[in-house]
Design a protein around this motif. Structure first.
Motif: not given
Length: 551
Positions: A395-402
């Protein structure tokens, strides 16, 4: 900070409610599907799983990749044009629809090849043929999933978040109705009525056709809220010299990431499909892997996706205005809020993995198979536990990608994903070669989690260079507090499980009660410890609720 949290909470609450409703219906659909065609025995479940997974997997990649990466930032920047960006958006959507239609047609025509890619070489010819028949019905979903995502992102760019998250509810309702019709007409799969060799065109049409009909309705229902906000799409051709170059560059890099992700998933799917019983032991099947992934995605979808969707519009606006401080603040808030929920979800799902497996499988096994429902749950439980171990970095990487996408940078996420997929694939292949059949899927879960940790660390390190700093100290302190609270909650939950009689959760009803009561007790302990540790996000949320109630 409090005002931003309040605004984010309002937007996220609407989306979370829609996502929660959809996910609960999704679990009901999964349980009904398990009742209709089984989970571990007979081969039919795996055949349908592969056929229905390909469009679903493409959708997840498209929603998290090409369309999400391109549409919202481009629409926000185009809004500054004299016509409000209407002509640009029409051309962008026209091009996207054409590409989607082409991909969908090619994917459907390539159904036999795709099934063979995602399945196991050990499958019989009859099982392959059944999966291909299912796939011809399911693969057109790719277009309608893509259409749903495009229309939803237009709504999101206009800060109208609710419809995008509520539309899947309609999809699940239609799919559940289709499964109900299937069971009414043909019965359940408990006594082997739906073995691979028993399927005809009518049964295939009812099962797979109803699944696709739900996706079609999910897309078209968004036309109504678009009309309400005054958006009018008119197909517009001519794609040169109108500013689509940046969008094309982003789409190219993201499509590369999609291809890499697909290659990695093919490896995972084939190894998972090869998992089988050995020496009379029960092993989790490919269908069980999908059910476990559904559990893994639940907290991510409820919190991370909802928050990221609400934040992405703001992040894109801040990035366009070169307001780095606001980007940092929004990202930090999102990571802490997601961490607050996901740390608890990880601890709870690991602690209650066996009864949770019983719940999602519906306690359904084929009669005469020699497999007990509790044995099946024990086989699926470790898969759930190893998958959710990677929930926090995922989930953290998902936000970082945004954040990268808000800056119109899809190149960096691509180069992060390549070594992640390679690392995960190595672990997956090693699991298939070295582990006993009943542990292969658990090994796959560990490999996926290691890949998620790697991707999150690399994404954060590279993003720190772009934003100068990330506020890492604040994030680490917050997550340490979450971790302490989760460990105490897990200890309480594990102690309770130790003293429970296994007979209590050897049925679906008992397992549901164990999960409901156990999760509630663990949540109370977790929130209590977080409150005592002065977790800032929790105190601010409580204060926001008190203020709303007072007014």
């Amino acid at each position: 900070m409090a005002a931003r949290l309040s605004s984010l909470a309002r937007s996220s609450a609407v989306m979370t409610a829609g996502t929660l409703t959809s996910r609960l219906l999704g679990f009901a659909k999964a349980i009904l599907l398990a009742t209709a065609i089984g989970v571990t025995v007979g081969g039919t479940a795996d055949a349908f799983d592969v056929a229905n997974k390909v469009p679903n997997n493409l959708y997840m990649l498209l929603a998290g990749g090409i369309l999400n990466a391109v549409l919202v930032p481009q629409i926000i920047r185009a809004a500054k044009r004299p016509d409000g960006g209407q002509d640009f958006v029409n051309r962008l959507l026209t091009l996207a629809i054409m590409v989607l239609a082409g991909v969908s047609v090619l994917a459907t025509l390539a159904a036999p090849l795709l099934v063979r890619l995602y399945s196991s070489t050990e499958w019989s010819d009859d099982k392959q043929a059944l999966a291909i028949a299912f796939a011809y019905w399911c693969l057109p979903q790719v277009f309608f999933y893509g259409l749903y995502t495009m229309l939803g992102q237009v709504l999101n760019a206009h800060s109208n978040f609710g419809p995008y998250m509520w539309a899947p509810v309609l999809n699940n309702v239609i799919a559940i109705a289709g499964l109900g019709v299937f069971i009414f007409l043909f019965g359940t799969g408990r006594a082997g009525e739906h073995a691979v060799g028993t399927w005809d065109a009518t049964k295939i049409t009812v099962l797979a056709g109803s699944a696709t009909l739900g996706v079609v309705c999910q897309a078209f229902i968004l036309l109504w809220p678009l009309k309400r906000i005054g958006f009018s799409f008119r197909p517009t051709f001519g794609f040169r010299g109108v500013g689509l170059g940046t969008a094309g560059n982003i789409a190219t890099w993201t499509f590369g990431a999609v291809l890499v992700g697909q290659l990695g998933f093919i490896v995972t799917s084939r190894v998972a499909a090869s998992a089988s019983s050995s020496s009379g032991e029960v092993s989790a099947s490919l269908a069980a892997y999908t059910l476990s992934y559904l559990v893994f995605m639940l907290p991510h979808s409820l919190v991370a996706v909802s928050l990221a969707t609400a934040l992405f519009t703001s992040l894109s606006t801040y990035a366009a205005e070169k307001d780095t401080a606001s980007v940092r603040a929004a990202l930090g808030l999102g990571l802490r809020l997601v961490g607050l929920v996901n740390v608890f979800a990880t601890a709870t799902l690991i602690t209650l993995s066996t009864p949770a497996a019983m719940v999602i499988s519906g306690g359904s096994v084929a009669e005469g198979s020699g497999i007990g429902a509790l044995d099946q749950a024990r086989a699926i439980g470790p898969v759930i536990a190893t998958m959710v171990a990677g929930l926090i970095p995922f989930s953290a990487n998902y936000l970082l990608q945004r954040v990268y996408y808000a800056y119109e940078d899809a190149k960096t996420p691509f180069w992060v994903q390549v070594p992640q997929i390679v690392l995960t694939a190595i672990g997956v292949v090693a699991s298939g070669l070295l582990l006993p059949g009943q542990w292969i899927l658990a090994g796959i879960g560990v490999s996926m989690s290691i890949g998620y940790v790697f991707a999150a660390l690399v994404s954060a390190t590279l993003l720190r260079r772009k934003l100068k700093r990330l506020g890492a100290k604040d994030l680490i302190v917050s997550h340490l507090k979450f971790g302490i609270a989760a460990l105490i909650a897990s200890a309480v939950g594990a102690a309770g499980m130790r003293y429970l009689d296994e007979d209590l959760y050897s049925s679906w009803t008992g397992s549901f009660l164990v999960c409901a009561v156990g999760a509630s007790v663990m949540l109370a302990v977790y929130l209590g410890v977080c409150y005592l540790l002065r977790v800032r996000e929790l105190h601010q949320t409580i204060q926001t609720v008190r203020t709303k109630l007072a007014t």
